[in-house]
Design a protein around this motif. Structure first.
Motif, PDB file in Angstrom:
ATOM      1  N   UNK A   1       0.822  -1.210   0.000  1.00 43.99           N
ATOM      2  CA  UNK A   1       0.000   0.000   0.000  1.00 43.99           C
ATOM      3  C   UNK A   1       0.857   1.262   0.000  1.00 43.99           C
ATOM      4  N   UNK A   2       2.099   1.137   0.432  1.00 44.34           N
ATOM      5  CA  UNK A   2       3.024   2.280   0.460  1.00 44.34           C
ATOM      6  C   UNK A   2       3.993   2.229  -0.711  1.00 44.34           C
ATOM      7  N   UNK A   3       4.407   1.017  -1.103  1.00 48.16           N
ATOM      8  CA  UNK A   3       5.461   0.840  -2.114  1.00 48.16           C
ATOM      9  C   UNK A   3       4.895   0.794  -3.528  1.00 48.16           C
ATOM     10  N   UNK A   4       4.041   1.728  -3.854  1.00 45.99           N
ATOM     11  CA  UNK A   4       3.549   1.854  -5.213  1.00 45.99           C
ATOM     12  C   UNK A   4       2.693   0.697  -5.691  1.00 45.99           C
ATOM     13  N   UNK A   5       2.041  -0.031  -4.770  1.00 42.96           N
ATOM     14  CA  UNK A   5       1.175  -1.141  -5.142  1.00 42.96           C
ATOM     15  C   UNK A   5       1.921  -2.431  -5.420  1.00 42.96           C
ATOM     16  N   UNK A   6       3.231  -2.420  -5.269  1.00 43.72           N
ATOM     17  CA  UNK A   6       4.060  -3.594  -5.523  1.00 43.72           C
ATOM     18  C   UNK A   6       4.576  -4.168  -4.201  1.00 43.72           C
ATOM     19  N   UNK A   7       4.896  -5.458  -4.173  1.00 44.30           N
ATOM     20  CA  UNK A   7       5.482  -6.003  -2.948  1.00 44.30           C
ATOM     21  C   UNK A   7       6.846  -5.376  -2.688  1.00 44.30           C
ATOM     22  N   UNK A   8       7.258  -5.288  -1.428  1.00 45.32           N
ATOM     23  CA  UNK A   8       8.589  -4.762  -1.130  1.00 45.32           C
ATOM     24  C   UNK A   8       9.675  -5.615  -1.781  1.00 45.32           C
ATOM     25  N   UNK A   9      10.836  -5.007  -1.957  1.00 41.65           N
ATOM     26  CA  UNK A   9      11.996  -5.709  -2.516  1.00 41.65           C
ATOM     27  C   UNK A   9      12.951  -6.085  -1.390  1.00 41.65           C
ATOM     28  N   UNK A  10      13.624  -7.223  -1.534  1.00 45.99           N
ATOM     29  CA  UNK A  10      14.571  -7.674  -0.530  1.00 45.99           C
ATOM     30  C   UNK A  10      15.513  -8.698  -1.140  1.00 45.99           C
ATOM     31  N   UNK A  11      16.634  -8.977  -0.480  1.00 45.66           N
ATOM     32  CA  UNK A  11      17.540  -9.994  -1.016  1.00 45.66           C
ATOM     33  C   UNK A  11      16.911 -11.375  -1.063  1.00 45.66           C
ATOM     34  N   UNK A  12      16.034 -11.671  -0.090  1.00 40.13           N
ATOM     35  CA  UNK A  12      15.329 -12.955  -0.042  1.00 40.13           C
ATOM     36  C   UNK A  12      13.875 -12.708   0.347  1.00 40.13           C
TER      37      UNK A  12
END
Length: 359
Positions: A123-134
């Motif tokens: 809901x905060x990250x532009x409608x996309x899931x957050x990014x992470x190394x894993x």
């Protein structure tokens, strides 16, 4: 309420002296630490006149160096409402007003560039899931949103290269906006630090493995940013502290600091900002974080961690650090430098009173 700082007894002969650090000639060794303020427009990430005045006031009082609040490098880098960005022209124009005001007051200001990684929500990250190394979800809840962190999407090799270029673009935009340099936020459990940690990085490629190998992403980001703005305009903030793992500490702090410092040297850095909540907390072999860093690092060190002016003066005199950063005291004391210069007591920080006061 005031906090007695002991200046009448010992003075601040060194703390108030000018210093050359990187490309900058600072008028004293006092820095304003980065503090997330969430006063940008939540939809656009643009800062307004209140933010201009907030930084102008501290610069006019004479602070040597200002490090801004974290500024996100992309919509997906955002982890809470109301944080500013540096990825649109409108955001650049907003920051230009800040840097112009600071420079007119004789100050030096650097932009802290930031990607929160998995500490976010779609809901905060532009409608996309957050990014992470894993694809490992952090424990806890998103600041100001109150919802549990989303399970992040594991970054592909293409994603990693794209994010590195977003850091470069943010550094370029910072210079376009008139900033004197950048601080890369590599601490506190955010994206770069997520690559560092074996609790958030289970990758099997060159970005995973032991700590030395997990530092690969940080080195690639840093080298790319330095290529854009120069090593003399780039600071790295790092820490064992993690926003989602409050009790975390490296298993072997001495080995960890040695490995980090070696990687920082390989990346071409000359200025570090080790972060801790308590400057005098011993973490290994009777030494604090900053003492351990100084043991292996002969470049510039910005010290931080609930410092008083008197403690900062002593640490600078002892060579543990070169510049002292103050966070919450600057919220309660826009005139902190004047108070230290005149030997006056500081107003004590009060969360309820000062947290929502911008200027």
């Amino acid at each position: 309420m005031t906090v007695k700082n002991g200046e009448r007894k010992m003075g601040n002969q060194v703390l108030l002296q000018p210093i050359s650090m990187g490309a900058w000639k600072l008028r004293n060794r006092i820095a304003m630490a980065p503090m997330t303020r969430t006063f940008a427009d939540d939809q656009t990430g643009v800062v307004g006149p209140d933010v201009v005045e907030y930084y102008r006031k501290r610069a006019a009082d004479g602070v040597g160096l200002i490090i801004t609040e974290g500024i996100v490098i992309s919509p997906r880098a955002k982890g809470t409402k109301g944080v500013p960005g540096l990825f649109t022209m409108e955001q650049i124009e907003g920051w230009k007003k800040v840097t112009e005001a600071v420079h007119q007051a004789g100050g030096v200001i650097v932009a802290q560039i930031w990607h929160v990684g998995r500490l976010s929500h779609h809901e905060i990250a532009g409608g996309l899931p957050p990014q992470a190394p894993s694809a490992l979800r952090a424990e806890g809840h998103v600041h100001r949103l109150g919802k549990p962190y989303d399970t992040p999407e594991e970054m592909s090799l293409a994603d990693i290269q794209e994010v590195i270029q977003q850091y470069v673009q943010a550094a370029r935009h910072a210079r376009m906006a008139g900033f004197d340099g950048v601080e890369i936020h590599g601490a506190h459990g955010y994206l770069i630090d997520q690559f560092h940690s074996d609790t958030s990085n289970h990758r099997q490629d060159k970005y995973g493995g032991d700590l030395r190998q997990r530092l690969t992403f940080m080195k690639e980001v840093t080298k790319a940013v330095i290529a854009e703005v120069g090593a003399d305009r780039t600071i790295m903030r790092f820490s064992a502290l993690k926003d989602d793992q409050r009790e975390y500490m490296w298993e072997d702090p001495v080995a960890a600091v040695q490995t980090f410092v070696e990687a920082f040297k390989e990346a071409g850095l000359t200025m570090l900002h080790p972060s801790t909540m308590n400057f005098d907390q011993v973490i290994a072999e009777g030494k604090t974080l900053h003492e351990l860093v100084r043991e292996y690092w002969d470049g510039s060190i910005i010290g931080v961690g609930n410092l008083s002016p008197a403690r900062a003066e002593q640490a600078v005199q002892d060579g543990i650090m070169d510049v002292a950063a103050f966070g919450r005291p600057f919220l309660a004391n826009p005139d902190l430098v004047s108070r230290v210069t005149q030997g006056e007591d500081l107003v004590a920080y009060n969360g309820r009173e000062h947290l929502q006061v911008l200027v």
